[in-house]
Write a protein that holds these residues in place. Structure first.
Motif, PDB file in Angstrom:
ATOM      1  N   THR A  83      61.263  69.941  28.598  1.00 57.41           N
ATOM      2  CA  THR A  83      62.711  69.742  28.459  1.00 57.41           C
ATOM      3  C   THR A  83      63.415  69.670  29.806  1.00 57.41           C
ATOM      4  N   ALA A  84      62.713  70.007  30.887  1.00 56.79           N
ATOM      5  CA  ALA A  84      63.284  69.920  32.229  1.00 56.79           C
ATOM      6  C   ALA A  84      63.361  68.454  32.665  1.00 56.79           C
ATOM      7  N   GLN A  85      64.017  68.221  33.790  1.00 59.39           N
ATOM      8  CA  GLN A  85      64.061  66.869  34.348  1.00 59.39           C
ATOM      9  C   GLN A  85      62.643  66.382  34.602  1.00 59.39           C
ATOM     10  N   LYS A  86      62.342  65.142  34.210  1.00 57.85           N
ATOM     11  CA  LYS A  86      60.960  64.679  34.303  1.00 57.85           C
ATOM     12  C   LYS A  86      60.902  63.173  34.465  1.00 57.85           C
ATOM     13  N   ASN A  87      59.770  62.728  35.028  1.00 59.70           N
ATOM     14  CA  ASN A  87      59.509  61.305  35.165  1.00 59.70           C
ATOM     15  C   ASN A  87      58.020  61.073  34.969  1.00 59.70           C
ATOM     16  N   LEU A  88      57.676  60.013  34.239  1.00 57.76           N
ATOM     17  CA  LEU A  88      56.288  59.711  33.906  1.00 57.76           C
ATOM     18  C   LEU A  88      55.843  58.440  34.617  1.00 57.76           C
ATOM     19  N   GLU A  89      54.719  58.531  35.327  1.00 51.97           N
ATOM     20  CA  GLU A  89      54.101  57.367  35.960  1.00 51.97           C
ATOM     21  C   GLU A  89      52.864  56.982  35.152  1.00 51.97           C
ATOM     22  N   ILE A  90      52.868  55.775  34.597  1.00 47.35           N
ATOM     23  CA  ILE A  90      51.813  55.321  33.691  1.00 47.35           C
ATOM     24  C   ILE A  90      50.925  54.306  34.403  1.00 47.35           C
ATOM     25  N   TYR A  91      49.603  54.510  34.287  1.00 54.78           N
ATOM     26  CA  TYR A  91      48.601  53.613  34.845  1.00 54.78           C
ATOM     27  C   TYR A  91      47.806  53.014  33.680  1.00 54.78           C
ATOM     28  N   PRO A  92      48.178  51.821  33.201  1.00 48.04           N
ATOM     29  CA  PRO A  92      47.589  51.281  31.968  1.00 48.04           C
ATOM     30  C   PRO A  92      46.087  51.044  32.029  1.00 48.04           C
ATOM     31  N   ASP A  93      45.540  50.657  33.194  1.00 46.43           N
ATOM     32  CA  ASP A  93      44.135  50.268  33.276  1.00 46.43           C
ATOM     33  C   ASP A  93      43.237  51.360  33.843  1.00 46.43           C
ATOM     34  N   PHE A  94      43.782  52.547  34.027  1.00 45.81           N
ATOM     35  CA  PHE A  94      43.027  53.602  34.707  1.00 45.81           C
ATOM     36  C   PHE A  94      42.689  54.734  33.755  1.00 45.81           C
ATOM     37  N   GLY A  95      41.522  55.355  34.025  1.00 41.93           N
ATOM     38  CA  GLY A  95      41.089  56.502  33.258  1.00 41.93           C
ATOM     39  C   GLY A  95      41.222  57.775  34.067  1.00 41.93           C
ATOM     40  N   HIS A  96      40.203  58.623  33.979  1.00 45.05           N
ATOM     41  CA  HIS A  96      40.197  59.919  34.649  1.00 45.05           C
ATOM     42  C   HIS A  96      39.640  59.712  36.057  1.00 45.05           C
ATOM     43  N   GLU A  97      40.452  59.193  36.934  1.00 49.06           N
ATOM     44  CA  GLU A  97      40.006  58.752  38.254  1.00 49.06           C
ATOM     45  C   GLU A  97      41.210  58.748  39.192  1.00 49.06           C
ATOM     46  N   ASP A  98      40.953  58.404  40.433  1.00 50.74           N
ATOM     47  CA  ASP A  98      42.058  58.314  41.385  1.00 50.74           C
ATOM     48  C   ASP A  98      43.090  57.307  40.888  1.00 50.74           C
ATOM     49  N   LEU A  99      44.343  57.707  40.918  1.00 50.86           N
ATOM     50  CA  LEU A  99      45.437  56.839  40.498  1.00 50.86           C
ATOM     51  C   LEU A  99      46.143  56.340  41.760  1.00 50.86           C
ATOM     52  N   PRO A 100      45.939  55.078  42.108  1.00 53.84           N
ATOM     53  CA  PRO A 100      46.412  54.582  43.404  1.00 53.84           C
ATOM     54  C   PRO A 100      47.905  54.802  43.605  1.00 53.84           C
ATOM     55  N   GLY A 101      48.219  55.357  44.746  1.00 52.57           N
ATOM     56  CA  GLY A 101      49.616  55.537  45.122  1.00 52.57           C
ATOM     57  C   GLY A 101      50.250  56.827  44.647  1.00 52.57           C
ATOM     58  N   PHE A 102      49.599  57.544  43.711  1.00 53.90           N
ATOM     59  CA  PHE A 102      50.292  58.715  43.165  1.00 53.90           C
ATOM     60  C   PHE A 102      50.360  59.864  44.167  1.00 53.90           C
TER      61      PHE A 102
END
Length: 319
Positions: free
Chosen positions: A289-308
């Motif tokens: 319920t706190a302030q939040k933002n979601l970054e979604i990586y459609p083609d990625f699994g449990h791995e490095d998420l570029p740029g995050f």
């Protein structure tokens, strides 16, 4: 869009299927009281690894049930005090990692605390019978005992206790303490900020330890969740206790802690994740319920998420 789970529209409204114990809030209030009653007996030992612009320490403290917990602590030199700090958590069965990968934050003037989870790959004790390590099997530790004996209860409390140590350090600005981590570390980031609501900002990445029943329904009780299948095969082969077991796991299900978070959240998820399914992660995110933002990586699994990692640093620097 490729998917291993629900559609994105479904994920955005998903609330989880695992049962929440009726006494969940009382359970964690009691646990926090136990943690606060512990004398942490903090010890700082200078590390053999040192750099010109920071001091590196092995930090030890006593957690619940008498375990000595270890964390790496890096204190920047020649910066104004109080200054910001970060607490970091690692993946399942891992450890706090090398010193060098934390030095970027120290160079920016941040103190940095990186926990070794009790009984896993680092130096924190598991006092469940012998001192030392158990490495994994931690989800099911305590399932045939009283809920207060669940091992992840103790690990969650260790995260909050370390955050409290950081917040109360004289060199640290208590209004600028942040948390971060991926997988198990993402789960512990959520737990830490829920149990220590003074955490100002947090950046969890594909968090583990959520919506266990959904994992089971998706036939993904393997890899990081394999011990769920092992437990049923050995201790409830006909699933006569299934509801009881999933309800008890609810005490250590981070989706039910999410509403306690007060800090701002930057959350990352890969929609092709078959280790920690996206739906289990959205069950957490949707309850924040706190302030939040979601970054979604459609083609990625449990791995490095570029740029995050870069996003995370910028997120913390905004204060």
């Amino acid at each position: 869009m490729p998917s291993v789970d629900m559609s994105l529209d479904q994920l955005k409204s998903y609330e989880g299927v695992s049962p929440r114990p009726d006494d969940f809030d009382a359970y964690w209030d009691r646990a926090i009281a136990e943690m606060k009653a512990v004398d942490p007996q903090i010890e700082l030992v200078p590390s053999s690894f040192q750099v010109p612009y920071a001091e590196c320490f092995d930090l030890y403290f006593t957690g619940v049930r008498g375990a000595r917990i270890h964390a790496k602590y890096i204190k920047p030199k020649n910066v104004s005090e109080p200054h910001p700090a970060i607490v970091q958590f690692h993946g399942y069965s891992g450890h706090s990692g090398s010193w060098h990968d934390k030095l970027g934050y120290a160079a920016l003037g941040y103190s940095f605390f990186s926990l070794d989870c009790r009984g896993q790959g680092g130096y924190s004790e598991d006092t469940g019978g012998v001192k030392g390590t158990t490495l994994n099997g931690h989800i099911i530790r305590g399932l045939n005992d009283h809920p207060d004996e669940l091992l992840f209860r103790h690990i969650f409390l260790d995260t909050a206790q370390l955050a409290g140590i950081a917040i109360n350090s004289p060199e640290v600005d208590p209004e600028r303490v942040y948390a971060m981590g991926g997988s198990q570390g993402g789960a512990l980031t959520i737990a830490c900020a829920a149990l220590e609501p003074r955490i100002k900002k947090l950046a969890p990445v594909f968090p583990f330890l959520s919506d266990y029943k959904r994992v089971w329904q998706m036939d993904l009780a393997k890899d990081a969740y394999a011990e769920l299948r092992t437990f049923f095969r050995h201790f409830d082969p006909q699933h006569k206790r299934e509801e009881e077991i999933f309800t008890k796991l609810g005490y250590i299900d981070i989706q039910f802690l999410a509403s306690r978070i007060r800090g701002e959240v930057l959350f990352a998820v890969g929609l092709m994740d078959t280790i920690c399914p996206p739906s289990t992660q959205f069950a957490v995110y949707n309850k924040i319920t706190a302030q939040k933002n979601l970054e979604i990586y459609p083609d990625f699994g449990h791995e490095d998420l570029p740029g995050f990692s870069d996003m995370t640093m910028q997120f913390f620097l905004q204060d």
